[in-house]
Write a protein that holds these residues in place. Structure first.
Motif, mmCIF file in Angstrom:
data_model
loop_
_atom_site.group_PDB
_atom_site.id
_atom_site.type_symbol
_atom_site.label_atom_id
_atom_site.label_comp_id
_atom_site.label_asym_id
_atom_site.label_seq_id
_atom_site.Cartn_x
_atom_site.Cartn_y
_atom_site.Cartn_z
ATOM 1 N N PHE A 162 4.720 -31.193 6.637
ATOM 2 C CA PHE A 162 5.544 -31.332 5.428
ATOM 3 C C PHE A 162 6.725 -30.369 5.462
ATOM 4 O O PHE A 162 6.675 -29.326 6.113
ATOM 5 N N ALA A 186 7.669 -28.452 3.081
ATOM 6 C CA ALA A 186 7.332 -27.178 2.427
ATOM 7 C C ALA A 186 6.131 -26.502 3.100
ATOM 8 O O ALA A 186 5.404 -25.759 2.457
ATOM 9 N N TYR A 187 5.928 -26.763 4.378
ATOM 10 C CA TYR A 187 4.833 -26.196 5.198
ATOM 11 C C TYR A 187 3.448 -26.649 4.726
ATOM 12 O O TYR A 187 2.643 -27.096 5.514
ATOM 13 N N PRO A 200 -0.974 -17.141 5.575
ATOM 14 C CA PRO A 200 0.349 -17.780 5.645
ATOM 15 C C PRO A 200 1.484 -16.913 5.112
ATOM 16 O O PRO A 200 2.571 -16.899 5.681
ATOM 17 N N TYR A 201 1.227 -16.169 4.005
ATOM 18 C CA TYR A 201 2.329 -15.387 3.424
ATOM 19 C C TYR A 201 2.788 -14.261 4.352
ATOM 20 O O TYR A 201 3.840 -13.658 4.136
ATOM 21 N N SER A 229 6.627 -15.795 9.027
ATOM 22 C CA SER A 229 7.973 -16.276 8.690
ATOM 23 C C SER A 229 7.912 -17.793 8.510
ATOM 24 O O SER A 229 6.902 -18.432 8.848
ATOM 25 N N GLY A 230 8.997 -18.371 7.993
ATOM 26 C CA GLY A 230 9.033 -19.818 7.774
ATOM 27 C C GLY A 230 8.805 -20.594 9.062
ATOM 28 O O GLY A 230 8.047 -21.562 9.087
ATOM 29 N N GLY A 231 9.448 -20.154 10.149
ATOM 30 C CA GLY A 231 9.314 -20.832 11.440
ATOM 31 C C GLY A 231 7.880 -20.778 11.940
ATOM 32 O O GLY A 231 7.338 -21.772 12.444
ATOM 33 N N GLN A 287 5.200 -20.353 10.066
ATOM 34 C CA GLN A 287 4.364 -21.194 9.185
ATOM 35 C C GLN A 287 4.460 -22.665 9.586
ATOM 36 O O GLN A 287 3.463 -23.377 9.601
ATOM 37 N N LEU A 329 14.278 -24.199 7.195
ATOM 38 C CA LEU A 329 14.424 -23.081 8.141
ATOM 39 C C LEU A 329 15.893 -22.760 8.390
ATOM 40 O O LEU A 329 16.766 -23.605 8.181
ATOM 41 N N ASP A 330 16.154 -21.544 8.856
ATOM 42 C CA ASP A 330 17.553 -21.207 9.134
ATOM 43 C C ASP A 330 17.991 -21.861 10.452
ATOM 44 O O ASP A 330 17.163 -22.320 11.248
ATOM 45 N N VAL A 387 16.404 -20.887 14.019
ATOM 46 C CA VAL A 387 14.982 -21.249 14.126
ATOM 47 C C VAL A 387 14.845 -22.769 14.191
ATOM 48 O O VAL A 387 14.008 -23.302 14.916
#
Lengths: 263, 354
Positions: free
Chosen positions: B83, B85-86, B133-134, B137-139, B141, B166-167, B170
């Motif tokens: 997804f 949103a991870y 998970p927290y 980083s987003g990548g 996750q 993601l940025d 990444v």
């Protein structure tokens, strides 16, 4: 700026006096049972009274059963409303607020009419049946607090995506609620649970009119017949309530953090 | 298609009176990587959600591996999904997240632990199993989400804009990683994106969607170089569109502003005086004459954007404007705004949009 701070302090001190002076006075009075000296005699009498132990135990058991019933009703309901029927949320919120508006005595008279010994469902004919009605009544009274606590917890997680992520991995509804949703709102559920506990421990109307040996009627009885013990009981009741609130605060620190942080 | 693995037939989805997907047909081969590309609201995610089972089609059929799954619940389809949103479970560690699908399927613990370790090393996070998970980083996750989706060995992998949150850096590295993992595992994959560069760079085929319909299905090369509709031409890549009038249909001549261009035999069916839209990619145009370029237009430089390795120049002529890209050359300074300029291109590169 300085003037604003000054008045803020004045308001704070006045508020603190309003809340704490009666409490300190009650505490001070509860220590005066022995003439000419301060002692915890009133507390000894209260704790030594078998009726205190019996009623407190009864109310604690009823409170736990109320919490279990509340969780079983509220968690799946709030979850389903968020997931599938968000348009019904205002209606459900209104329904959960009704116990704040409708007095408990109305529920009791409703019970007596509906479940009296001559009715088709004679719950009130037996002690266990009455206990069951008491638990259901308490779950209703605690509904505004339990529902709001759980709903707030659900707001902090992405219910829909987490549900779909679990579904696509093969999970059924029971697994999703038990292993994903409930653990993520556990702190909110516990907050609701402790609020419920505090309400049930001090509740008088339902227990008294259904003639059950609960802590609320016991406090009223002692208050009507004794001088120092009611003050001690009031302080004990406050400590129980504050204890519950403190536990909520402590538990809030352990809430699972959201995984959805920006990269 | 002989080895069709995912087959979508006459799919339609309506919400009340609004139809968001209509007449959608697609066959995807085993191991193929197909992207759904389109703007927001074009229906790409709705199609993906119908394949996953989160939405029920109003009409049509979906079959996976020859089995009709149209009415199956999501947890009965054996499909993996990542997804946007991870959607990692915040209360579980990375290892527990990856193991979730295996645990639900009742895989024995020893086998489950082995598979989790295998998946974590596949996404190059073998030492992150105990983290929550927290703490990632987003990548990271999103890589865990990919491992979690792949752990139960799904037959089909669905990726719903997995890189959007993601940025840029990444995004590019994870994009390549996803493609490499997909190739190694040979898993049939549907990737939803609104980013054309993403779709062009990693797909075997692209489905360009607009208004709930598939506008064009083709390889990235076909989609970019031979767009079938005006929408595809405009949506994929940068495009110069010149509005003209057919001046001599038999000779394939079109008048653009006051100048005439020969477009060859691409004017099928057009008559003299018909309005036509001609499209040209910026990289097909050169500043000044060039061997092989048989068409020329004169104009004035109106903008010069230095982008590093590439210089994007905009040349105005009459009411029109054309963008062209030239490579930066340290020995040749870029043109100056206001200069007269001529541009040239090959009429073979002209697209006539219908």
């Amino acid at each position: 700026m300085r003037s604003g701070r000054f008045w803020a302090w004045v308001t704070f001190v006045l508020g603190a006096c309003y809340f704490f002076i009666p409490l300190i006075a009650t505490f001070e009075f509860s220590l005066r049972m022995k003439r000419g000296e301060y002692s915890f005699e009133a507390y000894k009498v209260v704790f030594g009274d078998p009726r205190f132990q019996a009623t407190f135990t009864y109310s604690a058991v009823v409170a736990v059963l109320t919490i279990i019933l509340g969780v079983l009703i509220v968690v799946p309901t709030a979850y389903w409303i968020r997931l599938r029927m968000p348009q019904l949320r205002p209606v459900v919120e209104f329904v959960t607020l009704l116990p704040l508006i409708i007095p408990a005595i109305v529920i009791v008279f409703g019970y007596i009419r509906m479940y009296g010994s001559s009715s088709p469902l004679p719950f009130l004919a037996t002690a266990r049946g009455t206990d069951a009605l008491l638990v259901i009544g308490y779950a209703t009274l605690a509904l505004p607090y339990m529902y709001r606590a759980v709903d707030t917890g659900l707001r902090t997680i992405d219910v829909r995506t987490l549900t779909e992520a679990a579904q696509i991995l093969g999970a059924g509804w029971t697994t999703i609620v038990a292993r994903i949703i409930l653990p993520n709102v556990l702190i909110s559920v516990l907050s609701g649970a402790f609020l419920t506990f505090a309400i049930v421990i001090g509740e008088f109307t339902l227990a008294s009119l259904l003639n059950r040996p609960a802590f609320g009627p016991y406090m009223q009885l002692i208050g009507a017949n004794r001088a120092y013990e009611p003050a001690a009981l009031a302080i004990i009741a406050f400590i129980i309530t504050w204890g519950c609130m403190s536990v909520i605060q402590v538990l809030a620190r352990f809430a699972p953090k959201s995984a959805n942080q920006p990269n | 298609m002989a080895d069709t693995f995912l087959s979508i037939q006459n799919l339609r989805k309506s919400f009340g009176t609004t139809t968001v997907v209509q007449d959608f047909n697609l066959d995807v081969s085993t191991g193929e990587f197909v992207s759904f590309l389109g703007p927001s609201g074009c229906g790409k995610t709705t199609v993906l959600r119908m394949v996953a089972g989160f939405e029920q089609p109003s009409a049509g059929a979906i079959s996976v591996g020859g089995k009709d799954v149209t009415r199956l619940k999501p947890n009965q389809r054996n499909i993996g999904m990542v997804f946007q949103a991870y959607a990692l479970f915040p209360n579980l560690t990375v290892a527990q997240n990856v193991a979730f699908g295996l645990k639900v399927a009742g895989v024995p613990k020893a086998e489950m632990d082995k598979r989790v370790a295998e998946m974590l090393s596949l996404i190059k996070l073998p030492e992150f199993g105990d983290r929550y998970p927290y703490q990632l980083s987003g990548g990271q996750q999103q890589r865990v989400a990919l491992a979690r989706a792949l752990a139960p060995r799904p037959k089909l992998l669905l990726l719903d804009e997995p890189l959007s949150a993601l940025d840029a850096k990444v995004r590019v590295s994870l994009r390549d990683e996803i493609r490499s993992i997909q190739r190694n595992l040979g898993i049939t994959t549907i990737f939803v994106t609104h980013d054309q560069e993403e779709a062009l760079s990693i797909s075997d085929r692209i489905v360009v969607m607009y208004g709930g319909k598939a506008e064009q299905v083709g390889t990235p090369y076909e989609i970019y170089n031979r767009p079938a509709t005006k929408f595809v031409a405009n949506f994929v890549g940068t495009l110069n569109v010149l509005e003209g009038v057919v001046s001599d249909a038999s000779a394939g001549k079109v008048k653009v502003d006051t100048q005439e261009i020969v477009v060859g035999n691409k004017l099928n069916g057009s008559r003299n005086g018909d309005a036509v839209s001609l499209a040209l990619r910026p990289e097909a145009i050169a500043l000044g004459p060039r061997p092989g370029h048989d068409a020329e237009l004169g104009g004035r430089i109106s903008e010069v954007h230095f982008l590093g390795s590439v210089i994007r120049i905009r040349v105005g002529f009459g009411k029109g404007m054309i963008s062209l890209d030239t490579f930066n050359n340290s020995s040749t300074p870029p043109p100056v705004v206001g200069d007269q300029a001529s541009i040239s291109f090959s009429s073979n590169d002209l697209l006539v949009l219908h």
